[in-house]
Design a protein around this motif. Structure first.
Motif, PDB file in Angstrom:
ATOM      1  N   ASP A   1       0.848  -1.327  -0.167  1.00 11.68           N
ATOM      2  CA  ASP A   1      -0.096   0.072   0.112  1.00 11.68           C
ATOM      3  C   ASP A   1       0.779   1.226   0.070  1.00 11.68           C
ATOM      4  OD1 ASP A   1      -2.312  -1.587   0.112  1.00 11.68           O
ATOM      5  OD2 ASP A   1      -2.499  -1.223   2.256  1.00 11.68           O
ATOM      6  N   SER A   2       1.967   1.322   0.841  1.00 12.19           N
ATOM      7  CA  SER A   2       2.795   2.420   0.722  1.00 12.19           C
ATOM      8  C   SER A   2       3.578   2.771  -0.520  1.00 12.19           C
ATOM      9  CB  SER A   2       3.920   2.260   2.010  1.00 12.19           C
ATOM     10  OG  SER A   2       3.187   2.105   3.190  1.00 12.19           O
ATOM     11  N   PHE A   3       3.800   1.839  -1.355  1.00  6.77           N
ATOM     12  CA  PHE A   3       4.644   1.966  -2.354  1.00  6.77           C
ATOM     13  C   PHE A   3       3.882   1.743  -3.479  1.00  6.77           C
ATOM     14  CE2 PHE A   3       7.770   2.175   1.025  1.00  6.77           C
ATOM     15  CZ  PHE A   3       8.843   2.951   0.546  1.00  6.77           C
ATOM     16  N   ASP A   4       2.633   1.324  -3.596  1.00  3.52           N
ATOM     17  CA  ASP A   4       1.857   0.961  -4.588  1.00  3.52           C
ATOM     18  C   ASP A   4       2.479  -0.029  -5.390  1.00  3.52           C
ATOM     19  OD1 ASP A   4      -0.427   0.951  -6.384  1.00  3.52           O
ATOM     20  OD2 ASP A   4       0.425   2.718  -7.665  1.00  3.52           O
ATOM     21  N   LEU A   5       2.888  -1.179  -4.920  1.00  3.57           N
ATOM     22  CA  LEU A   5       3.869  -2.149  -5.330  1.00  3.57           C
ATOM     23  C   LEU A   5       2.794  -3.167  -6.318  1.00  3.57           C
ATOM     24  CD1 LEU A   5       6.061  -3.330  -2.131  1.00  3.57           C
ATOM     25  CD2 LEU A   5       6.792  -1.729  -4.322  1.00  3.57           C
ATOM     26  N   PRO A   6       3.070  -3.548  -7.756  1.00  7.96           N
ATOM     27  CA  PRO A   6       2.613  -4.563  -8.323  1.00  7.96           C
ATOM     28  C   PRO A   6       2.726  -5.911  -7.407  1.00  7.96           C
ATOM     29  CG  PRO A   6       3.951  -3.218  -9.816  1.00  7.96           C
ATOM     30  CD  PRO A   6       4.079  -2.871  -8.299  1.00  7.96           C
ATOM     31  N   TRP A   7       1.846  -6.723  -7.346  1.00  4.80           N
ATOM     32  CA  TRP A   7       2.027  -7.962  -6.223  1.00  4.80           C
ATOM     33  C   TRP A   7       1.336  -8.985  -6.697  1.00  4.80           C
ATOM     34  CZ3 TRP A   7      -1.872  -9.789  -2.863  1.00  4.80           C
ATOM     35  CH2 TRP A   7      -2.816  -9.056  -2.793  1.00  4.80           C
ATOM     36  N   THR A   8       1.513 -10.328  -6.193  1.00  7.14           N
ATOM     37  CA  THR A   8       0.706 -11.136  -6.326  1.00  7.14           C
ATOM     38  C   THR A   8       0.754 -12.268  -4.921  1.00  7.14           C
ATOM     39  OG1 THR A   8      -0.066 -13.277  -7.536  1.00  7.14           O
ATOM     40  CG2 THR A   8       2.337 -12.835  -7.408  1.00  7.14           C
ATOM     41  N   SER A   9       0.087 -13.134  -4.573  1.00  7.19           N
ATOM     42  CA  SER A   9       0.119 -14.013  -3.352  1.00  7.19           C
ATOM     43  C   SER A   9       0.059 -15.235  -3.750  1.00  7.19           C
ATOM     44  CB  SER A   9      -0.810 -13.495  -2.300  1.00  7.19           C
ATOM     45  OG  SER A   9      -0.677 -14.213  -1.310  1.00  7.19           O
ATOM     46  N   VAL A  10       1.126 -16.008  -3.191  1.00  6.19           N
ATOM     47  CA  VAL A  10       0.897 -17.724  -3.452  1.00  6.19           C
ATOM     48  C   VAL A  10       0.900 -18.255  -2.132  1.00  6.19           C
ATOM     49  CG1 VAL A  10       2.128 -19.808  -4.615  1.00  6.19           C
ATOM     50  CG2 VAL A  10       1.992 -17.283  -5.865  1.00  6.19           C
ATOM     51  N   ASP A  11       0.011 -18.856  -1.837  1.00  2.00           N
ATOM     52  CA  ASP A  11      -0.014 -19.422  -0.472  1.00  2.00           C
ATOM     53  C   ASP A  11       0.595 -20.965  -0.628  1.00  2.00           C
ATOM     54  OD1 ASP A  11      -0.497 -20.798   1.920  1.00  2.00           O
ATOM     55  OD2 ASP A  11      -2.350 -19.416   2.484  1.00  2.00           O
ATOM     56  N   LEU A  12       1.712 -21.168   0.094  1.00  3.11           N
ATOM     57  CA  LEU A  12       2.479 -22.496   0.223  1.00  3.11           C
ATOM     58  C   LEU A  12       2.154 -23.063   1.140  1.00  3.11           C
ATOM     59  CD1 LEU A  12       5.756 -21.000  -1.196  1.00  3.11           C
ATOM     60  CD2 LEU A  12       4.290 -22.454  -2.395  1.00  3.11           C
ATOM     61  N   SER A  13       1.241 -23.018   2.025  1.00  2.00           N
ATOM     62  CA  SER A  13       0.880 -23.930   3.273  1.00  2.00           C
ATOM     63  C   SER A  13       0.613 -25.264   2.880  1.00  2.00           C
ATOM     64  CB  SER A  13      -0.159 -23.124   4.025  1.00  2.00           C
ATOM     65  OG  SER A  13       0.366 -21.812   4.520  1.00  2.00           O
ATOM     66  N   ASP A  14      -0.200 -25.552   2.035  1.00  2.85           N
ATOM     67  CA  ASP A  14      -0.694 -26.793   1.705  1.00  2.85           C
ATOM     68  C   ASP A  14       0.422 -27.457   0.932  1.00  2.85           C
ATOM     69  OD1 ASP A  14      -3.176 -26.499   2.583  1.00  2.85           O
ATOM     70  OD2 ASP A  14      -4.169 -25.904   0.784  1.00  2.85           O
ATOM     71  N   VAL A  15       0.820 -26.928   0.137  1.00  6.68           N
ATOM     72  CA  VAL A  15       2.401 -27.580  -0.620  1.00  6.68           C
ATOM     73  C   VAL A  15       3.401 -27.940   0.421  1.00  6.68           C
ATOM     74  CG1 VAL A  15       3.908 -27.159  -2.135  1.00  6.68           C
ATOM     75  CG2 VAL A  15       2.028 -26.374  -2.762  1.00  6.68           C
ATOM     76  N   TYR A  16       3.531 -27.335   1.434  1.00  3.49           N
ATOM     77  CA  TYR A  16       4.577 -27.648   2.517  1.00  3.49           C
ATOM     78  C   TYR A  16       4.109 -28.755   3.221  1.00  3.49           C
ATOM     79  CZ  TYR A  16       7.216 -27.045   6.771  1.00  3.49           C
ATOM     80  OH  TYR A  16       7.678 -27.418   8.153  1.00  3.49           O
ATOM     81  N   ASP A  17       2.946 -28.711   3.535  1.00  8.95           N
ATOM     82  CA  ASP A  17       2.416 -29.864   4.312  1.00  8.95           C
ATOM     83  C   ASP A  17       2.371 -31.123   3.713  1.00  8.95           C
ATOM     84  OD1 ASP A  17       1.703 -27.889   6.290  1.00  8.95           O
ATOM     85  OD2 ASP A  17      -0.522 -27.790   5.887  1.00  8.95           O
ATOM     86  N   ARG A  18       2.273 -31.079   2.436  1.00  6.91           N
ATOM     87  CA  ARG A  18       2.310 -32.389   1.825  1.00  6.91           C
ATOM     88  C   ARG A  18       3.610 -32.730   1.387  1.00  6.91           C
ATOM     89  NH1 ARG A  18       0.853 -37.064   0.741  1.00  6.91           N
ATOM     90  NH2 ARG A  18       0.665 -37.950  -1.003  1.00  6.91           N
ATOM     91  N   PHE A  19       4.375 -31.988   1.228  1.00  7.20           N
ATOM     92  CA  PHE A  19       6.025 -32.063   0.984  1.00  7.20           C
ATOM     93  C   PHE A  19       6.567 -32.767   1.988  1.00  7.20           C
ATOM     94  CE2 PHE A  19       9.946 -31.450  -0.539  1.00  7.20           C
ATOM     95  CZ  PHE A  19      10.044 -31.494  -1.893  1.00  7.20           C
ATOM     96  N   THR A  20       6.218 -32.492   3.443  1.00  4.18           N
ATOM     97  CA  THR A  20       6.883 -32.743   4.676  1.00  4.18           C
ATOM     98  C   THR A  20       5.996 -34.224   4.598  1.00  4.18           C
ATOM     99  OG1 THR A  20       5.240 -31.467   5.830  1.00  4.18           O
ATOM    100  CG2 THR A  20       7.397 -30.398   5.663  1.00  4.18           C
ATOM    101  N   GLU A  21       5.166 -34.290   4.615  1.00  6.51           N
ATOM    102  CA  GLU A  21       4.262 -35.734   4.750  1.00  6.51           C
ATOM    103  C   GLU A  21       4.715 -36.830   3.786  1.00  6.51           C
ATOM    104  OE1 GLU A  21      -0.166 -37.606   3.859  1.00  6.51           O
ATOM    105  OE2 GLU A  21       0.090 -35.727   4.082  1.00  6.51           O
ATOM    106  N   ILE A  22       4.908 -36.247   2.571  1.00  7.29           N
ATOM    107  CA  ILE A  22       5.605 -37.200   1.814  1.00  7.29           C
ATOM    108  C   ILE A  22       7.008 -37.691   2.026  1.00  7.29           C
ATOM    109  CG2 ILE A  22       6.660 -37.603  -0.591  1.00  7.29           C
ATOM    110  CD1 ILE A  22       4.280 -35.653  -1.573  1.00  7.29           C
ATOM    111  N   LEU A  23       7.761 -36.863   2.739  1.00  2.00           N
ATOM    112  CA  LEU A  23       9.217 -37.162   3.067  1.00  2.00           C
ATOM    113  C   LEU A  23       9.244 -37.515   4.735  1.00  2.00           C
ATOM    114  CD1 LEU A  23      11.170 -33.999   1.780  1.00  2.00           C
ATOM    115  CD2 LEU A  23      11.070 -36.220   0.784  1.00  2.00           C
ATOM    116  N   SER A  24       8.187 -37.530   5.281  1.00  2.00           N
ATOM    117  CA  SER A  24       7.924 -38.231   6.607  1.00  2.00           C
ATOM    118  C   SER A  24       8.963 -37.196   7.499  1.00  2.00           C
ATOM    119  CB  SER A  24       8.412 -39.553   6.717  1.00  2.00           C
ATOM    120  OG  SER A  24       7.356 -40.576   5.859  1.00  2.00           O
TER     121      SER A  24
END
Length: 246
Positions: free
Chosen positions: A78-101
């Protein structure tokens, strides 16, 4: 105060000219940075916006992150009027740690977060003809306080020659909100984590070591860490079998 501001202005000018030169050399349109809510990424984002305008992208990548960090990232946007996007990695991280135990409280699991973020940044950068701009500063690079192939995975390191104190000076000059400048530095890898607590060293100690050419009370410990983390600052070692090859 005036002298500090003049120094910050000079540092900003050098970095901005360097960024333009590097983008021109690579034939790229602009830069991309992961926006964590911390001071280093805030400074890089502000610099990219000043240099490239709309040809930059700030990427929020929450991964079970603190809400405060997200609020501070939004404040920067908001302060710098930045072009932005958001990518929530929580589910990917959960799945990744689950696969690797993996135990999610382990450092091995925590380091997956910056490595996932690096993957996102490079995918988005390639899609827009941008270069990935890292946020590491001189203090972090000196003691190896970064994740190999994670937050160190970048094309350019605009802050690599600045101490943490100098990053703060630049942040104030650029107008980064005070709450971001003054917050305790943290990689946000787990609840209550701070950089200085994890390192067992203060940024002031590391800055003094850098500025005084390796002379400070903590120099033995910093020397030790610099040596142990040398592999993190280099390309992978190649075994030379044929000495006469180019």
């Amino acid at each position: 105060m005036a002298e500090t501001r003049k120094k910050a202005e000079e540092m900003v000018l050098i970095i901005e000219n360097w960024l333009r030169s590097k983008m021109d050399d690579a034939g790229c349109a602009g830069g991309i940075v992961g926006l964590s809510g911390g001071i280093d990424s805030a400074v890089v984002a502000a610099l990219l916006k000043r240099v490239f305008g709309e040809n930059m992208l700030a990427v929020k990548m929450p991964c079970h992150s603190l809400s405060e960090d997200g609020d501070h990232a939004d404040l920067m946007i908001d302060s710098f009027d930045l072009p932005w996007t958001s990518v929530d990695l929580s589910d990917v991280y959960d799945r990744f740690t689950e696969i690797l135990s993996l135990d999610k409280n382990s450092l091995a699991a925590a380091n997956i977060k910056p490595r996932l973020r690096m993957t996102v940044l490079y995918a988005l950068a390639q899609d827009s003809n941008f270069l990935v701009c890292g946020t590491g500063n001189k203090a972090e690079l000196t003691v190896g306080y970064f994740t190999k192939h994670g937050d160190s995975g970048a094309d350019l390191l605009p802050l690599a020659d600045l101490t943490k104190g100098e990053v703060r000076e630049v942040a104030r000059f650029l107008g980064v909100p005070a709450v971001i400048v003054e917050k305790a530095p943290s990689a946000g890898l787990w609840e209550g984590q701070t950089d200085e607590k994890e390192m067992g060293l203060s940024y002031d100690q590391i800055d003094e070591y850098i500025v005084r050419g390796g002379k400070c009370e903590a120099s033995d410990e910093i020397d030790r860490r610099f040596k142990l983390t040398e592999h993190k600052r280099k390309l992978p070692e190649a075994c030379i079998v044929f000495e006469d090859r180019i």
